[in-house]
Enzyme design. Sequence first.
Site, PDB file in Angstrom:
ATOM      1  N   THR B  47       0.869  -1.183   0.000  1.00  0.00           N
ATOM      2  CA  THR B  47       0.000   0.000   0.000  1.00  0.00           C
ATOM      3  C   THR B  47       0.905   1.232   0.000  1.00  0.00           C
ATOM      4  O   THR B  47       2.134   1.101   0.020  1.00  0.00           O
ATOM      5  CB  THR B  47      -0.887   0.036   1.265  1.00  0.00           C
ATOM      6  OG1 THR B  47      -0.065   0.377   2.386  1.00  0.00           O
ATOM      7  CG2 THR B  47      -1.556  -1.295   1.534  1.00  0.00           C
ATOM      8  N   CYS B  48       0.297   2.413   0.015  1.00  0.00           N
ATOM      9  CA  CYS B  48       1.146   3.609   0.015  1.00  0.00           C
ATOM     10  C   CYS B  48       1.869   3.769   1.350  1.00  0.00           C
ATOM     11  O   CYS B  48       2.852   4.491   1.448  1.00  0.00           O
ATOM     12  CB  CYS B  48       0.330   4.847  -0.325  1.00  0.00           C
ATOM     13  SG  CYS B  48      -1.100   5.053   0.714  1.00  0.00           S
ATOM     14  N   ASN B  49       1.401   3.081   2.368  1.00  0.00           N
ATOM     15  CA  ASN B  49       2.027   3.229   3.684  1.00  0.00           C
ATOM     16  C   ASN B  49       2.881   2.050   4.125  1.00  0.00           C
ATOM     17  O   ASN B  49       3.555   2.123   5.147  1.00  0.00           O
ATOM     18  CB  ASN B  49       0.962   3.489   4.753  1.00  0.00           C
ATOM     19  CG  ASN B  49       0.518   4.930   4.749  1.00  0.00           C
ATOM     20  OD1 ASN B  49       1.292   5.810   4.376  1.00  0.00           O
ATOM     21  ND2 ASN B  49      -0.719   5.171   5.136  1.00  0.00           N
ATOM     22  N   HIS B 101       1.241  -8.865  14.325  1.00  0.00           N
ATOM     23  CA  HIS B 101       1.417  -7.734  13.414  1.00  0.00           C
ATOM     24  C   HIS B 101       0.346  -7.737  12.318  1.00  0.00           C
ATOM     25  O   HIS B 101      -0.241  -6.688  12.024  1.00  0.00           O
ATOM     26  CB  HIS B 101       2.813  -7.775  12.791  1.00  0.00           C
ATOM     27  CG  HIS B 101       3.071  -6.604  11.886  1.00  0.00           C
ATOM     28  ND1 HIS B 101       3.330  -5.339  12.365  1.00  0.00           N
ATOM     29  CD2 HIS B 101       3.054  -6.503  10.531  1.00  0.00           C
ATOM     30  CE1 HIS B 101       3.483  -4.513  11.345  1.00  0.00           C
ATOM     31  NE2 HIS B 101       3.328  -5.191  10.220  1.00  0.00           N
ATOM     32  N   SER B 111      -2.005   1.806  11.502  1.00  0.00           N
ATOM     33  CA  SER B 111      -2.099   2.741  10.373  1.00  0.00           C
ATOM     34  C   SER B 111      -1.622   4.135  10.753  1.00  0.00           C
ATOM     35  O   SER B 111      -1.579   4.489  11.929  1.00  0.00           O
ATOM     36  CB  SER B 111      -3.545   2.836   9.890  1.00  0.00           C
ATOM     37  OG  SER B 111      -3.964   1.608   9.391  1.00  0.00           O
ATOM     38  N   GLU B 116      -8.517   4.060  10.193  1.00  0.00           N
ATOM     39  CA  GLU B 116      -8.965   4.311   8.810  1.00  0.00           C
ATOM     40  C   GLU B 116      -9.406   2.990   8.169  1.00  0.00           C
ATOM     41  O   GLU B 116      -8.813   1.936   8.433  1.00  0.00           O
ATOM     42  CB  GLU B 116      -7.850   5.012   8.003  1.00  0.00           C
ATOM     43  CG  GLU B 116      -6.507   4.293   7.994  1.00  0.00           C
ATOM     44  CD  GLU B 116      -6.347   3.408   6.786  1.00  0.00           C
ATOM     45  OE1 GLU B 116      -7.257   3.362   5.982  1.00  0.00           O
ATOM     46  OE2 GLU B 116      -5.303   2.744   6.679  1.00  0.00           O
ATOM     47  N   GLN B 122      -7.373  -3.292   1.641  1.00  0.00           N
ATOM     48  CA  GLN B 122      -6.080  -3.560   1.006  1.00  0.00           C
ATOM     49  C   GLN B 122      -5.528  -4.918   1.450  1.00  0.00           C
ATOM     50  O   GLN B 122      -4.957  -5.660   0.650  1.00  0.00           O
ATOM     51  CB  GLN B 122      -5.098  -2.434   1.350  1.00  0.00           C
ATOM     52  CG  GLN B 122      -5.456  -1.131   0.644  1.00  0.00           C
ATOM     53  CD  GLN B 122      -4.793   0.084   1.264  1.00  0.00           C
ATOM     54  OE1 GLN B 122      -4.453   0.102   2.448  1.00  0.00           O
ATOM     55  NE2 GLN B 122      -4.614   1.121   0.462  1.00  0.00           N
ATOM     56  N   GLY B 191     -13.535  30.906  -4.217  1.00  0.00           N
ATOM     57  CA  GLY B 191     -12.088  30.755  -4.353  1.00  0.00           C
ATOM     58  C   GLY B 191     -11.754  29.308  -4.641  1.00  0.00           C
ATOM     59  O   GLY B 191     -12.626  28.504  -5.004  1.00  0.00           O
ATOM     60  N   GLY B 193      -8.882  25.956  -3.497  1.00  0.00           N
ATOM     61  CA  GLY B 193      -7.863  25.477  -2.564  1.00  0.00           C
ATOM     62  C   GLY B 193      -8.031  23.987  -2.422  1.00  0.00           C
ATOM     63  O   GLY B 193      -9.147  23.469  -2.577  1.00  0.00           O
TER      64      GLY B 193
END
Lengths: 264, 439
Positions: B47-49, B101, B111, B116, B122, B191, B193
């Site tokens: 994963t991205c982490n 783990h 996480s 989350e 995943q 605006g 952002g």
Amino acid sequence: MALELHQITAATYLLAAVVAVLGLVVPAPRASRVAVGALGLGLLLHTLAFLSLHAQAQPPAFTELPMALSLMAWLGTLSFLLLLLVVRGAGLVVLVAPLAFAGSFAESLALPGVVDDLTRASPLWSHLHVLLASAGLALLGLAGAAGVLYVVHHRAIKAKRAAALRLPLPSLETLDRVNALALTLGFLLLSLGVLTGVAWVEAAEQRMWPGGWHANATLAAWLIYAVVVGARFGAHQGARQSALSSVAGFVVLVVAVVGAGMLA
Amino acid sequence: MNLLLLGMSHRTAPLELRERYAVTDLAGPLEKLAGSPEVEEAVLLSTCNRVEVLVLTRTLEAARVRLRSFIERDLAGADAPPPSALDEALYEYVDRGAVRHVFRVACSVDSMVVGEPQILGQVKDAYRAAVEGGACGPILGRLYQRAFATAKRVRNETRIAERPVSVARVAVELATQIFETLHDKSALLIGAGEMTELALETLRARGLSAVRVANRTRARAADLAARFEASAWGLSELPEILPRSDVVLTSIGGHEPLLTVPLLERALEERRGRPMFVIDIGVPRNVDPAVNGLDNVYLYDLDDLSGVAESNAEERRREVERAESIVEEEQQRFDGWLSALAAVPTIRNLRARAEAIRNRELERTLGRLALGEPERAAVDALTRAIVNKILHAPISRLRDEAEREQGLAILEVARSLFALDGSGPDEAGPDENGGDEDA
């Protein structure tokens, strides 16, 4: 049998109230659904209790305060459960369940006596009056309950405290809708209740206005509600002011009905 | 048999390093890994982490070397750093540690944003890929099933995932506390952002219907409006569009507040008291703070939203302790199952040995007696019943004890007592006259 059923009913309402309050304190959002379930069961038992009472040889005196309160509790609970079919307001159970318990409690202590002379003189008007006024009171109680929760929730959001925001309460819009709906119907029924009350006294005692604490305070409450409804729908009063007015109106109404009953 | 997990995560490696080893297609690397002689079963999570490899192996040391080379060579991208860069980044868990783990990861306790929900999906994807690639067998299969069950328990029994912890999600939750539904509501984005756009996207995902975009000029608003299928407006048109907006998100440059009390009072009048939710992400702020004093306006600026998000995150962290105890409980349950698995060969050997003795003795006895078929069957059933009854208690005890801490020692004793390790007396046992060594 009727008395036992009333006692079980009161206990079931109390259970619903405890679950709902615990759900708010913990907080546990699912608790309100459980409490609504218990309230529904209470309503069923309450209905059976009334049927059982009706089957008795002597007709019960619906004009007695405990009986009238019990009827209000039944009608209020029924209105609330019907309302849940159109709005997502299960969180309101935290006030409706204690009110239902309070309304049914006195009736669970002793059965009502037999009808008095005034009622016997005009049974149709007296029963219509009690039924309509009780339904009106029940709905206005619901409007008041929605008003209380609206003010609490409004303050929590304004104060921006995370702990307050965790309270599992219905959205402000939902509470406002419940308030508006219950206020409109409740005021209509209360008005009919006042009119049938006048008709009852006219038929039984041949006078237009009975006077006394109950009649005068009820008239005062009716006038307050007339102003509240007018401000709400005529002058487009804001939701918070309407919520506060509903609470104030209900307090006067409770004083008028319960206070008069206690003084009698 | 050992479980070995090797990997890196947001706790041990920076993003620049993690992204070099992250893979989107798990099948290829898994196939290479599963083909290794050191690996019995394998699951790869990327994963991205985090990037983690879990294997079941009979040769722990060899598997350790293989996993390291797998990460260094098979997972590393073209511009991978030298292998020494991994020394600090990689962590290793063995057996119980690995089980714990995996459970903690699936439960989102490990996480970056505790609680989350994406990580469970995943992990499920990683498991599915391993099953489809034939890399996942019964042991890791069972391990992951327990991990999913543990994650479900943690989600149901704790409040680890109950409250939002991102500014965008807090804004959405607040909107749902004000409005019954967002389907009939409209938003005004003033605006542009990153955070306001993210909040708007999240609100749209929850059903928000109409969107208007306002900027200093209509032309500048047009680009953003096209992205959100919204209408474009200039700031000069705010008095016209504010009354029609239930949710206002603002993030625009400027030192003077754009939304003032008189402007919102006029909007509220036109809205006939219907509430407005104003989210001010601008720095400096775009909305006069006094606006929050208006009855039907709920104003939240960046600090307010961050404060709620942080408080919710704190609440989640407090729930971690409860989640950890569930993980511990489930880990022990899995350990028990794994240990009981070790008893299976012993029990199988014990049964086989008893059956062999029974068959031999039965044959010998029946050979001497002239019995008809019904009598032979009766004697066969009798001996079978005797053997089963004698073995029932020790086998049950072995199964129970195997799940406990001293299970392995008891299994050893059983193997020795019943001569299952091949070191005992001859299988024929005492002679046919019933005598034994003491007689």
